[in-house]
Write a protein that holds these residues in place. Structure first.
Motif, mmCIF file in Angstrom:
data_model
loop_
_atom_site.group_PDB
_atom_site.id
_atom_site.type_symbol
_atom_site.label_atom_id
_atom_site.label_comp_id
_atom_site.label_asym_id
_atom_site.label_seq_id
_atom_site.Cartn_x
_atom_site.Cartn_y
_atom_site.Cartn_z
ATOM 1 N N THR A 36 0.847 -1.171 0.000
ATOM 2 C CA THR A 36 0.000 0.000 0.000
ATOM 3 C C THR A 36 0.889 1.229 0.000
ATOM 4 N N ASP A 37 0.294 2.387 -0.190
ATOM 5 C CA ASP A 37 1.041 3.630 -0.223
ATOM 6 C C ASP A 37 1.504 3.982 1.196
ATOM 7 N N THR A 38 2.612 4.728 1.309
ATOM 8 C CA THR A 38 3.046 5.125 2.660
ATOM 9 C C THR A 38 1.992 5.999 3.328
ATOM 10 N N SER A 77 6.343 3.614 -1.316
ATOM 11 C CA SER A 77 5.818 4.675 -2.178
ATOM 12 C C SER A 77 4.947 4.022 -3.253
ATOM 13 N N PHE A 78 3.942 4.748 -3.738
ATOM 14 C CA PHE A 78 2.996 4.168 -4.691
ATOM 15 C C PHE A 78 3.739 3.591 -5.900
ATOM 16 N N ASN A 79 4.695 4.361 -6.379
ATOM 17 C CA ASN A 79 5.453 3.971 -7.548
ATOM 18 C C ASN A 79 6.235 2.667 -7.339
ATOM 19 N N VAL A 94 -3.287 -2.426 -2.787
ATOM 20 C CA VAL A 94 -4.505 -1.670 -2.522
ATOM 21 C C VAL A 94 -4.035 -0.310 -2.032
ATOM 22 N N ALA A 95 -4.129 0.686 -2.900
ATOM 23 C CA ALA A 95 -3.503 1.979 -2.605
ATOM 24 C C ALA A 95 -4.248 3.094 -3.322
ATOM 25 N N GLY A 96 -5.568 3.048 -3.286
ATOM 26 C CA GLY A 96 -6.331 4.057 -4.023
ATOM 27 C C GLY A 96 -5.891 4.064 -5.467
ATOM 28 N N MET A 97 -5.668 2.879 -6.017
ATOM 29 C CA MET A 97 -5.065 2.773 -7.338
ATOM 30 C C MET A 97 -6.127 2.889 -8.431
ATOM 31 N N SER A 98 -5.932 3.830 -9.323
ATOM 32 C CA SER A 98 -6.913 4.053 -10.381
ATOM 33 C C SER A 98 -6.822 2.967 -11.438
ATOM 34 N N ILE A 99 -8.005 2.521 -11.875
ATOM 35 C CA ILE A 99 -8.049 1.543 -12.962
ATOM 36 C C ILE A 99 -7.968 2.325 -14.275
ATOM 37 N N GLY A 144 4.560 8.243 -10.884
ATOM 38 C CA GLY A 144 3.852 7.013 -11.250
ATOM 39 C C GLY A 144 2.348 7.063 -11.043
ATOM 40 N N SER A 145 1.817 8.215 -10.644
ATOM 41 C CA SER A 145 0.379 8.251 -10.357
ATOM 42 C C SER A 145 -0.408 8.684 -11.596
ATOM 43 N N ALA A 146 -1.705 8.421 -11.567
ATOM 44 C CA ALA A 146 -2.569 8.851 -12.654
ATOM 45 C C ALA A 146 -2.565 10.382 -12.730
ATOM 46 N N GLY A 147 -2.421 11.044 -11.577
ATOM 47 C CA GLY A 147 -2.355 12.501 -11.540
ATOM 48 C C GLY A 147 -1.147 13.009 -12.312
ATOM 49 N N TRP A 211 -12.083 4.879 -11.483
ATOM 50 C CA TRP A 211 -12.393 4.123 -10.268
ATOM 51 C C TRP A 211 -11.134 3.538 -9.667
ATOM 52 N N TYR A 212 -11.176 3.357 -8.371
ATOM 53 C CA TYR A 212 -10.080 2.664 -7.685
ATOM 54 C C TYR A 212 -10.349 1.160 -7.725
ATOM 55 N N GLY A 213 -9.269 0.395 -7.811
ATOM 56 C CA GLY A 213 -9.424 -1.052 -7.780
ATOM 57 C C GLY A 213 -8.256 -1.731 -7.085
HETATM 58 N N1 GLN Z 1 -5.172 7.141 -7.849
HETATM 59 C C1 GLN Z 1 -3.854 7.491 -8.237
HETATM 60 C C2 GLN Z 1 -3.262 6.434 -9.138
HETATM 61 O O1 GLN Z 1 -3.683 5.347 -9.174
HETATM 62 C C3 GLN Z 1 -2.941 7.741 -7.056
HETATM 63 C C4 GLN Z 1 -2.757 6.580 -6.149
HETATM 64 C C5 GLN Z 1 -1.811 6.866 -5.026
HETATM 65 O O2 GLN Z 1 -1.098 7.852 -5.073
HETATM 66 N N2 GLN Z 1 -1.767 6.023 -4.021
HETATM 67 O O3 GLN Z 1 -2.325 6.694 -9.822
#
Ligand code: GLN
Length: 482
Positions: A36-38, A77-79, A94-99, A144-147, A211-213
């Motif tokens: 997961t993300d930090t 880190s997410f990346n 599982v880290a609020g990861m966008s599909i 590495g984020s969708a943002g 969406w997050y998945g």
């Molecule tokens: N939802 C964004 C993505 O999947 C960010 C996720 C995050 O930073 N943990 O890229």
């Protein structure tokens, strides 16, 4: 010399013992390893007690209970997390990861569970009112984020540059202090941070809604994915999922930053901050010391071997030693760590626990430096010594072992002590592969209380204290050996 060898063997066995008994090595005992993300509140964050909470975390816990599986959480880190899944180092993320369509090529996702979109946030008083004010400016995004993808996509059109950060808090902080003019972040996460006191404001409507998945590597861990989906359906059906979301986003919901902020009020001195976090700091410090000791002992053995190879009569042996030293002294340690932790498993499909990957990194990197000064040390023993020993009739090997090496080793002791200290400092780089040592502990504490200055001061002081103690110890040992 014999005594030396015995103590070396004893130390090596100890080091290997720690390596084998390290909990990280047994990461396979729980069923799954999940990253997961930090810090990505309200989806995941560490509480001041050191446990992981948030919508993702509570959801995973409920699902695991219903589906009868256990898991070991590996926040990074997410990346790095995304890469760790692809490398097969962890089973799921599982880290609020966008599909996204891009990611669907590499990941299989569970049932989408939360709708999100990307917004831009600036400081309260910023003149930036929208994307069109960004010309010539620099914005912040998370690696590495969708943002970050979105920001890159529109950067040409609006004429701005992007700086990347590994975690959301550091990114917000960069905007708050004015280094960058705006941050691109997921709407629910940005809104939550603002509600909890982060001094930024959202200035755009959510874009790129997605969406997050829950993610697993494409084609792998189908069992886990199935369990996740079944469990998720169950917690949606009986209302648990809504309860979880409400816990963080509903009225009067848990305010983790306010909780931390209240505590911080009381933490007026570094000392009280230290007291509040001492168990986390202690655990981090122990991990740092474990890495250092295991790393330096094994790197020492490897380095001495390389050093000996470097002064052998055989051209091949010398060439081999020079090449190995050349490669591993030339590689940045972070690259080496990622290569071992992410790169190799990607190729072989074999997991390497983070701690082991960290130790191998230290062995190769520090070992190369040690090899260089060991062969240098042997070479610097006056050549007359070897000639004299040889003319007395000692064969080459014996002359080296009995005459040259003992003198050379004495010359090397200060370099060994130096390398020991460097190794301790270098362990902080291993925080990048998710080892929760002292530096990573600092990052996690700051993610919670945003006391950047005090926490880093405290971490710096801890490193200095430990280094001072180790230097004393080494000097004491040096005197006894001489
Ligand atoms: N939802 C964004 C993505 O999947 C960010 C996720 C995050 O930073 N943990 O890229």
């Amino acid at each position: 010399m014999r005594k030396w060898l015995m103590s070396l063997i004893a130390l090596a066995s100890l080091a290997i013992g720690v390596l084998i008994s390290s909990p990280a090595v047994h990461a396979a005992t729980p069923n799954y390893t999940i990253t997961t993300d930090t810090t990505f509140p309200p989806f995941e964050f560490q509480t001041d007690k050191g446990d992981y909470r948030g919508i993702d975390m509570d959801m995973l816990k409920e699902i695991s209970k219903r589906e009868n599986f256990t898991y070991k959480l590996k926040p990074m880190s997410f990346n790095a997390g995304v890469q760790a899944v692809q490398a097969g180092q962890v089973d799921g993320i599982v880290a609020g990861m966008s599909i996204t369509d891009e990611r669907k090529k590499m990941f299989d996702f569970g049932t989408p569970y939360y709708k999100s979109g990307i917004v831009m946030a600036t400081t309260d008083k910023s003149k930036i009112k929208g994307l069109s004010d960004l010309k010539g400016k620099t914005v912040a995004a998370k690696t590495g984020s969708a943002g970050a993808d979105y920001a890159r996509e529109i950067s040409k059109k609006y004429g701005f540059k992007i700086t990347y950060f590994n975690d959301s808090n550091t990114m917000y902080n960069d905007v708050a202090i004015g280094n960058t003019v705006a941050a691109f972040e997921d709407q629910p996460v940005m809104a939550y941070a603002i509600k909890q006191g982060t001094k930024l404001k959202i200035v755009t409507d959510p874009a790129k809604g997605n969406w997050y998945g829950f993610g697993v590597k494409k084609g792998a861990n189908t069992e886990l994915l199935k369990k996740f989906n079944t469990g998720y359906a169950a917690i949606v059906k009986d209302g648990t999922y809504d309860k979880i979301v409400n816990r963080y986003l509903g009225k009067g919901s848990y305010n983790y930053k306010k909780n931390a902020a209240d505590k911080v009020e009381k933490q007026t001195t570094i000392w009280s901050l230290f007291n509040e976090n001492k168990s986390a700091l202690f655990t981090g410090l122990v991990k740092t010391l474990e890495l250092t000791l295991v790393g330096i002992v094994l790197a020492g053995i490897w380095g001495i071997l390389l050093g000996i190879l470097g002064v052998m009569p055989s051209k091949f042996a010398r060439g081999l030693s020079t090449t190995i030293i050349y490669i591993f002294r030339g590689l940045p340690m972070l690259v080496l760590a990622f290569f071992i932790y992410i790169g190799i498993p990607n190729l072989t499909g074999q997991k390497i626990p983070a701690f082991t990957a960290g130790v191998i990194t230290l062995i190769l990197n520090e070992g190369a430096y040690i090899g260089a000064f060991v062969s240098g040390g042997f070479k610097s023993v006056d050549s007359g010594q070897l000639e004299a020993a040889r003319s007395l009739g000692l064969p080459y090997g014996k002359a080296m072992r009995k005459v040259v090496m003992p003198q050379g080793i004495r010359l090397m002791i200060p370099s060994f002590i130096n390398q020991f200290i460097i190794t301790l400092k270098d362990t902080s780089i291993l925080s990048a592969i998710g080892i929760i040592e002292l530096t990573q502990t600092g990052t996690l504490i700051i993610a919670r209380n945003l006391q950047g200055f005090r926490v880093w001061l405290m971490i710096a002081a801890l490193y200095l204290i430990v280094i001072t103690l180790l230097t004393w110890l080494s000097n004491w040992v040096e005197k006894r050996i001489k």
